[in-house]
Design a protein around this motif. Structure first.
Motif, mmCIF file in Angstrom:
data_model
loop_
_atom_site.group_PDB
_atom_site.id
_atom_site.type_symbol
_atom_site.label_atom_id
_atom_site.label_comp_id
_atom_site.label_asym_id
_atom_site.label_seq_id
_atom_site.Cartn_x
_atom_site.Cartn_y
_atom_site.Cartn_z
ATOM 1 N N MET A 122 -14.433 10.695 2.687
ATOM 2 C CA MET A 122 -14.281 9.254 2.756
ATOM 3 C C MET A 122 -15.378 8.659 3.629
ATOM 4 S SD MET A 122 -10.610 7.472 3.234
ATOM 5 C CE MET A 122 -10.649 7.294 5.008
ATOM 6 N N GLU A 177 -4.253 19.431 1.020
ATOM 7 C CA GLU A 177 -3.144 18.525 1.286
ATOM 8 C C GLU A 177 -2.755 17.838 -0.013
ATOM 9 O OE1 GLU A 177 -4.159 15.444 4.019
ATOM 10 O OE2 GLU A 177 -2.182 14.528 3.808
ATOM 11 N N ASN A 236 0.185 15.273 -1.777
ATOM 12 C CA ASN A 236 1.367 14.456 -1.529
ATOM 13 C C ASN A 236 1.781 13.751 -2.800
ATOM 14 O OD1 ASN A 236 -0.170 11.984 -1.720
ATOM 15 N ND2 ASN A 236 -1.058 12.668 0.204
ATOM 16 N N ALA A 237 2.858 12.947 -2.678
ATOM 17 C CA ALA A 237 3.429 12.353 -3.884
ATOM 18 C C ALA A 237 2.452 11.435 -4.602
ATOM 19 C CB ALA A 237 4.695 11.584 -3.525
ATOM 20 N N SER A 238 1.371 11.022 -3.909
ATOM 21 C CA SER A 238 0.404 10.173 -4.595
ATOM 22 C C SER A 238 -0.375 10.971 -5.628
ATOM 23 C CB SER A 238 -0.585 9.574 -3.616
ATOM 24 O OG SER A 238 0.033 9.287 -2.426
ATOM 25 N N ASP A 239 -0.530 12.260 -5.386
ATOM 26 C CA ASP A 239 -1.201 13.074 -6.386
ATOM 27 C C ASP A 239 -0.155 13.535 -7.383
ATOM 28 O OD1 ASP A 239 -3.640 13.115 -4.765
ATOM 29 O OD2 ASP A 239 -2.416 14.257 -3.403
ATOM 30 N N ASP A 240 -0.627 13.775 -8.568
ATOM 31 C CA ASP A 240 0.317 14.219 -9.562
ATOM 32 C C ASP A 240 0.817 15.608 -9.167
ATOM 33 O OD1 ASP A 240 1.783 14.045 -11.856
ATOM 34 O OD2 ASP A 240 0.323 15.245 -12.950
ATOM 35 N N ARG A 241 2.127 15.811 -9.214
ATOM 36 C CA ARG A 241 2.628 17.084 -8.725
ATOM 37 C C ARG A 241 3.694 17.665 -9.625
ATOM 38 N NH1 ARG A 241 3.931 16.656 -2.610
ATOM 39 N NH2 ARG A 241 5.567 15.520 -3.626
ATOM 40 N N ASN A 296 2.727 21.519 -13.763
ATOM 41 C CA ASN A 296 1.374 21.956 -14.105
ATOM 42 C C ASN A 296 0.483 22.129 -12.899
ATOM 43 O OD1 ASN A 296 1.040 22.415 -16.844
ATOM 44 N ND2 ASN A 296 1.415 20.245 -17.233
ATOM 45 N N GLU A 308 5.728 14.972 1.533
ATOM 46 C CA GLU A 308 6.768 14.319 0.733
ATOM 47 C C GLU A 308 7.304 15.276 -0.330
ATOM 48 O OE1 GLU A 308 4.681 10.813 -0.564
ATOM 49 O OE2 GLU A 308 3.987 10.635 1.476
ATOM 50 N N ASN A 326 11.674 14.240 4.040
ATOM 51 C CA ASN A 326 12.652 13.477 4.793
ATOM 52 C C ASN A 326 14.026 14.120 4.703
ATOM 53 O OD1 ASN A 326 10.959 10.552 3.722
ATOM 54 N ND2 ASN A 326 10.983 11.368 5.778
#
Lengths: 338, 354
Positions: free
Chosen positions: A1, A78, A80-85, A88, A121, A151
């Motif tokens: 970044m 790393e 998280n739920a923002s990446d497709d999980r 597959n 997450e 959580n």
């Protein structure tokens, strides 16, 4: 970044502890992990606890301390739920990462011979994906350590949870939180009186991230000295007067009064879920309401909360709560007569 | 041009009803920085107006040069390739979209767009901020998955892009997203505020507006500013010069529902229910949202009821509305509510009058 300009940085990121020992209030976790740093031995980890208690911070800090900036990229993944999980990703990405052997370490850091995979997450992972992980974890345990963050530990399937060392992150106590906030105020040159400090730690309910966000928002809106009232307005807490008005209307036993009160609340735009939770506190602590009445009110509050989460309309649900509360307080018949 | 758009305040200084919020917002961005924002409040309160004025304040007049684009987004989700067509409104500095239009694929859209925006980071030229703004409308209609996927994306790309979220009910936005934003509550303007605005509009249009009429329009619109301005315009079309006792135009569908409520109260029988069904269908095919129908119908019915019945009816309204959200076909639940009401009302009548 790209490098972030200082001014655009959120305080939450700016004051995120960089070292495990700086993590506030989670003594057991910190002790275990400091030990890890010395020996270079890490079990699979499972961090769980309410938001804003330092789970992600701890996971990131331990990785940074283990590997240092140079190796961090190649040793830590790393997700998280923002990446497709879906399943597959588990089959391809995670397996690919977990399967590759590790290279030599660099000096100055412990650099134990394994990689770390952080699944943030994790409770929003599908059960299939979690099941697919089981075998992967064991097969590659020589070169890869998994770190699950979630959580609700109950949403992690038992076979995964039993393979990990579990750490519970506690909500932060008031004085711990106040210390941390005072530190930030000092660094940023802010003035915060004792009342505002107490309010801040009360409204954030043990969630340090929330406290810091509120503080930053309040400072941006109102300048560097912040009062307790301004914190309340930033945090979206419903003022007590609104709740008192609603309860009073319910106590009067006149349906139209309560109806108007509900209409006003909706027009003022207060979030109903917030009203429900505050109303609950209010009712439970009230000395004038008998236990049976409290139980009746609380039962409907719970049902309504569920309905709201399902996406039901706020106005109708709040009307339902108001009418039920009124019948409970005035000892009218709760059952549907017709 | 409709008066609603014509007299929409363009800058934060000219805002008439939410002055305090406007000043706060101005302070907020004065230092060149801006957190993620979440505007919530009832419709017609002025959320969008404030957002547009805020964007203008941030980026200058060029934020108003918008183009509407209908762009297909190609998203790779695992092995599948998904194509979603979505209308966006964008300027050089911001993109605005309605992610809920994408239906159940909204989460891919949200992630993809934010990532794309983050990739094309604007250069730091004078007068340009180091970030772009993404305005997401109707976040409360966004699926839970999409909201979850917003969580980390918001933090990760916060350097390149700021989100402005806009929704009606903050309860439907998950806690995790709310805690990452500065929440700004926009309440409905009070009656007095609405009267002020109406007088202002009338003055600009060189009309004479009797205060009584303004008061009644404000009362009629349920503290909804947009509706009251539209209503004023409708009144003007119908009869000018205004008289103080002029009738305030209500919309067709509202009158229709009033009629419907009358039908229900006059006769409770399967035959009537059948007629009611036709009317409900007619409302639905005219794109009146079922929640709105139910709420309005409840309000109308409430006017005709004894207070002991009100409790029960409003409980059932809440009950069937909840079911409606979970189910697929709204008509079943609307009809179920009507049938329930009829049975309650009939039994009440029999009990009381024998």
């Amino acid at each position: 970044m790209a490098p972030v300009m200082q001014s655009t940085q959120q305080w939450v990121e700016k004051y995120r502890p960089r070292q495990v020992k700086d993590v506030a209030h989670q003594d057991e976790v910190v002790r275990t992990l400091t030990n890890t740093l010395e020996t270079g031995n890490l079990p699979h980890l499972l961090f769980y606890g309410p938001p804003g208690t330092g789970k992600t911070t701890t996971a990131l800090a331990i990785c940074h301390q283990l590997f240092g900036p140079e190796l961090y990229k190649s040793r830590v993944l790393e997700l998280n739920a923002s990446d497709d999980r879906g399943i597959n990703v588990v089959r391809t990405k995670i397996k690919d990462f977990a399967g590759v052997a590790v290279g030599a370490g660099v000096s100055g850091y412990p650099c134990p011979p394994f990689k770390v995979l952080i699944l943030d997450e994790a409770d929003s992972m599908t059960e299939d994906a979690q099941n697919a992980l089981r075998r992967t974890m064991e097969t590659y345990s020589k070169v890869t350590r998994f770190c699950f963050i979630c959580n609700y530990v109950s949403r992690i399937i038992e076979p995964l949870a039993s393979r990990c060392a579990k750490f519970r992150f506690k909500p932060l106590l008031q004085d711990v939180m106040q210390n941390r906030i005072e530190y930030i105020c000092q660094e940023e040159g802010l003035k915060l009186d004792q009342e505002a400090l107490t309010t801040l730690s009360r409204v954030s309910e043990g969630d340090l991230r929330r406290a810091i966000t509120y503080l930053q928002c309040a400072v941006r809106l109102y300048g560097s000295s912040v009062s307790s009232k301004e914190i309340i307005s930033v945090s979206g807490i419903v003022p007590d007067s609104v709740l008192e008005g609603l309860l009073k209307a319910c106590q009067s036993g006149q349906f139209d009064l309560a109806h108007n009160e509900v209409k006003d609340i909706i027009a003022e735009g207060h979030p109903v879920s917030q009203i429900l939770s505050q109303l609950f506190d209010f009712v439970v602590q009230s000395p004038n309401i008998s236990d049976i009445q409290k139980a009746k009110i609380a039962e409907r509050l719970a049902e309504t909360d569920k309905c709201l989460i399902d996406g039901a309309d706020e106005y109708l649900q709040l009307m339902d709560v108001a009418s039920n509360t009124m019948r409970a307080l005035c000892n009218q018949n709760q059952e549907c007569a017709y | 041009m409709l008066w609603v758009d014509k007299y929409r305040p363009r800058t934060l200084d000219k805002v008439m009803v939410h002055k305090e919020e406007a000043t706060n917002l101005k302070n907020l961005i004065a230092q060149g920085d801006c957190p993620h924002l979440l505007f919530y409040g009832p419709s017609g309160a002025g959320k969008k107006t404030l957002i547009m004025a805020l964007l203008r304040e941030m980026f200058g007049p060029s934020a108003e040069k918008v183009k509407v684009e209908n762009k297909p987004w190609k998203v790779e989700a695992g092995t599948r390739k998904i194509e979603v067509e979505l209308t966006t409104v964008s300027s050089n500095h911001h993109v605005e979209l309605n992610p809920s239009d994408a239906g159940f694929q909204d989460r891919y859209v949200v992630q993809e767009i934010i990532k794309e925006m983050a990739k094309n980071r604007p250069l730091d030229v004078a007068g340009n901020r180091g970030f772009k703004v993404l305005v997401l409308n109707e976040v409360d209609k966004l699926s839970k998955e999409a909201q979850h996927s917003l969580r980390r994306t918001m933090e990760k790309y916060s350097a390149a892009c700021r989100l402005i979220l806009c929704c009606n009910s903050a309860s439907k936005v998950i806690e995790a997203v709310r805690s990452r934003c500065l929440n700004i509550r926009i309440n409905s303007p009070s009656r007095e505020d609405i009267v002020d605005v109406l007088t202002f509009v009338a003055k600009k249009e060189n009309l004479v507006l009797p205060p009584e009429l303004a008061g009644r329009i404000a009362h009629h619109s349920n503290r909804n500013l947009r509706r009251s301005i539209l209503c004023l315009e409708a009144c003007k079309v119908k009869q000018y010069p205004f008289t103080a006792d002029q009738e305030v135009q209500t919309t067709d569908w509202e009158q229709f529902i009033v009629g419907l409520a009358n039908d229900i109260v006059t006769e409770q029988s399967p035959k009537k229910l059948f007629q009611v069904r036709e009317k409900l269908y007619e409302l639905l095919v005219n794109c009146i949202p079922p929640e709105v129908i139910l709420k309005r119908l409840l309000d109308e019915l409430m006017k005709k009821l004894d207070s002991e019945l009100k409790h029960e009816v409003c409980h059932w309204a809440a009950f069937y509305e909840h079911r409606m959200q979970q189910g697929q076909k709204a008509i079943f639940h609307l009809e179920a509510f009507v049938a329930k009401f009829m049975s309650i009302y009939k039994r009440f009548l029999i009990d009381t009058f024998g």
